[in-house]
Design a protein around this motif. Sequence first.
Motif, PDB file in Angstrom:
ATOM      1  N   THR A 122      14.004   0.131   7.401  1.00 11.70           N
ATOM      2  CA  THR A 122      12.554   0.111   7.276  1.00 11.70           C
ATOM      3  C   THR A 122      12.027   1.510   6.936  1.00 11.70           C
ATOM      4  N   SER A 123      10.722   1.572   6.721  1.00  8.69           N
ATOM      5  CA  SER A 123      10.100   2.836   6.300  1.00  8.69           C
ATOM      6  C   SER A 123       9.723   3.747   7.461  1.00  8.69           C
ATOM      7  N   ASP A 124      10.435   3.602   8.559  1.00  4.29           N
ATOM      8  CA  ASP A 124      10.199   4.459   9.730  1.00  4.29           C
ATOM      9  C   ASP A 124      10.997   5.754   9.605  1.00  4.29           C
ATOM     10  N   ASP A 125      10.608   6.746  10.413  1.00  6.45           N
ATOM     11  CA  ASP A 125      11.356   8.009  10.434  1.00  6.45           C
ATOM     12  C   ASP A 125      12.800   7.791  10.877  1.00  6.45           C
ATOM     13  N   THR A 126      13.033   6.745  11.692  1.00  6.85           N
ATOM     14  CA  THR A 126      14.396   6.428  12.116  1.00  6.85           C
ATOM     15  C   THR A 126      15.115   5.557  11.092  1.00  6.85           C
ATOM     16  N   GLY A 127      14.419   5.252   9.994  1.00  6.64           N
ATOM     17  CA  GLY A 127      14.986   4.436   8.929  1.00  6.64           C
ATOM     18  C   GLY A 127      15.112   5.201   7.630  1.00  6.64           C
ATOM     19  N   LEU A 128      14.526   4.640   6.563  1.00  3.53           N
ATOM     20  CA  LEU A 128      14.704   5.224   5.223  1.00  3.53           C
ATOM     21  C   LEU A 128      13.571   6.155   4.788  1.00  3.53           C
TER      22      LEU A 128
END
Length: 377
Positions: A122-128
Amino acid sequence: MRRQQGWCWVVVAVTLLGACATEHKRSVPADASTDAASTTDASFDTGIVMTADAGNDAAVATPDVVRGRYIVEHLAACGDCHTPRKADGKPDLARAYAGVKCFLDVAPADAANGCIHTRNLTSDDTGLKPYTDQQIKDMFQKGVRPKGDPKGDNLHPFMPYWMLGNMSDADADSIVAFLRTLPAVHNALPARSQAPFTPPAAPAPLLDLGRVPTPDSNQPNYAAAMRGRYIAANIGVCYECHTPRDAGDRPILTKAFAGGRDFARDSLGLPASLFPSHIYAANLTSDATGLRQWSVDQIVIALLQGVDDEHKPLCPPMPAGPMGAFGGMKTTDALDIAYYLKSLPPVVNSVAMCIAGVSDPDAGTAGNDAGANDAGN
């Protein structure tokens, strides 16, 4: 530890479906293009939709996002690995594509080893979110992360970048375009997977398409079969799961699509009451031990409805049927795959069959007898 992705709900749904499945005649449209890009039609049947509402109707409506969504959800079945599941085994759509801690555990009795974590897309900081479009493509097509990434420089080939690297540039771009629309879901996962899934010193080499069987150009459905080849070996998961591996876990190129790959029940988190301890991928070639007796229509039904030629439910991890990723596949794409599989040269490989809902002692062998010398040759 073991894989936390419960499959019971899939088994129940597919079992019920198997009792009433019927065969329907289908044909490839006369105007179907011979180009692999003909699979880019934006209209498609929706099966299980793994994504939550992206909240951006304008972005979702663009052709590249629609194409990317179709590949991710119904051809590559990315959600099967990257979406967490609830306690009842159903996908947690509120956390779609947020990654899974210990998705697969090949050493359930060892707390320090065996787990692979699938990443947050996803577009989260923990993602992509921290990655550029090119970096995202480099990861899922080359198995390479940016230098110094805390997760390691290279991806373990459990992620089939070695196959996805052969997709068209347009399809790769469409996947990134779709992933960018995913709403952010915070899910901080362990930086490194456990052995034997730790980052390798070098990424796996790209699959040599010259070693992937090509249909005879004189066969009546050659154009459709070639489109099916692109789906099965470039953007889908058919080659990945149905090609046996050598002792080094490398695809045995001389046995493409011959089945026999071992999926241990316990590593998948499947109930012992419903499944044998080992589930083997089926032989998809035209040999008598494979799909020789299957019709094109029966293969299409298997993909879309999740039942075999006798209407018995297929076993996980095959993502077929209305509750699986392939349930939303376009009928034309399923037909193309079927024509391609029927074109495959026969490879003898007798595989112990699995029927969902039946737990029998292991019988026979997987027939995966090719040695390491065959790999890459």
